[in-house]
Design a protein around this motif. Structure first.
Motif, short mmCIF file in Angstrom:
data_model
loop_
_atom_site.label_atom_id
_atom_site.label_comp_id
_atom_site.label_asym_id
_atom_site.label_seq_id
_atom_site.Cartn_x
_atom_site.Cartn_y
_atom_site.Cartn_z
N PHE A 75 0.82 -1.21 0.00
CA PHE A 75 0.00 0.00 0.00
C PHE A 75 0.86 1.26 0.00
O PHE A 75 0.52 2.25 -0.66
CB PHE A 75 -0.97 -0.01 1.20
N SER A 76 1.98 1.24 0.71
CA SER A 76 2.89 2.40 0.71
C SER A 76 3.50 2.61 -0.68
O SER A 76 3.58 3.74 -1.17
CB SER A 76 4.00 2.20 1.73
N ALA A 77 3.92 1.52 -1.31
CA ALA A 77 4.51 1.63 -2.65
C ALA A 77 3.48 2.11 -3.66
O ALA A 77 3.79 2.93 -4.55
CB ALA A 77 5.08 0.29 -3.09
N ALA A 78 2.25 1.65 -3.55
CA ALA A 78 1.20 2.09 -4.48
C ALA A 78 0.90 3.57 -4.28
O ALA A 78 0.67 4.30 -5.25
CB ALA A 78 -0.06 1.26 -4.27
N LYS A 79 0.92 4.03 -3.04
CA LYS A 79 0.66 5.45 -2.77
C LYS A 79 1.78 6.31 -3.35
O LYS A 79 1.53 7.36 -3.95
CB LYS A 79 0.55 5.66 -1.25
N ALA A 81 3.70 5.53 -5.88
CA ALA A 81 3.59 5.47 -7.35
C ALA A 81 2.51 6.41 -7.85
O ALA A 81 2.69 7.09 -8.87
CB ALA A 81 3.31 4.04 -7.80
N ARG A 82 1.38 6.48 -7.13
CA ARG A 82 0.32 7.41 -7.53
C ARG A 82 0.79 8.86 -7.40
O ARG A 82 0.51 9.69 -8.25
CB ARG A 82 -0.93 7.20 -6.68
N ALA A 83 1.53 9.16 -6.32
CA ALA A 83 2.04 10.52 -6.12
C ALA A 83 3.03 10.89 -7.22
O ALA A 83 2.99 12.01 -7.75
CB ALA A 83 2.69 10.64 -4.75
N ALA A 84 3.90 9.96 -7.60
CA ALA A 84 4.86 10.23 -8.67
C ALA A 84 4.15 10.42 -10.00
O ALA A 84 4.52 11.29 -10.80
CB ALA A 84 5.87 9.09 -8.77
N ARG A 85 3.11 9.63 -10.24
CA ARG A 85 2.35 9.77 -11.49
C ARG A 85 1.62 11.10 -11.54
O ARG A 85 1.53 11.73 -12.58
CB ARG A 85 1.39 8.59 -11.60
#
Length: 106
Positions: A75-79, A81-85
């Motif tokens: 969940f931390s990695a997905a968050k 990745a969304r912030a970077a996107r």
């Protein structure tokens, strides 16, 4: 559950809340299954207890898996990745318009 698979942290919190609500309704339904009814045939309490027990165990297993350390890392990695996107792609209101994008086709 599809939002949990997409890495949305609120989805696992909401799943835990829904499981808590279901578990709170588990005890009364189990008690009602063992109370004999005046009219009609009462359901077999063993079958009701087994069915509801399996549902509770499946839900508990899902909640445990959602809150494991490996899931927290996911969940931390997905968050992140969304912030970077979101930083890489500005919202439509901040994008510069090119003359070709403003022209309507005829």
């Amino acid at each position: 559950t599809w939002m949990a698979l997409a890495g949305r942290g609120w989805a696992r919190v909401l799943s835990a809340v829904f499981f808590g609500i279901y578990f709170a309704s588990f005890v009364p339904s189990l008690i009602i299954a063992f109370i004999p009814r005046r009219f009609g045939q009462p359901p077999d309490p063993g079958i009701v207890a087994a069915e509801v027990g399996l549902e509770v165990l499946a839900g508990l297993a899902a909640i445990i898996l959602l809150w494991r350390p490996a899931s927290s890392r996911f969940f931390s990695a997905a968050k992140e990745a969304r912030a970077a996107r979101m930083q890489a792609t500005p919202p439509l209101s901040r994008r510069k318009r090119t003359p070709s994008s403003c022209v309507r086709p005829q």
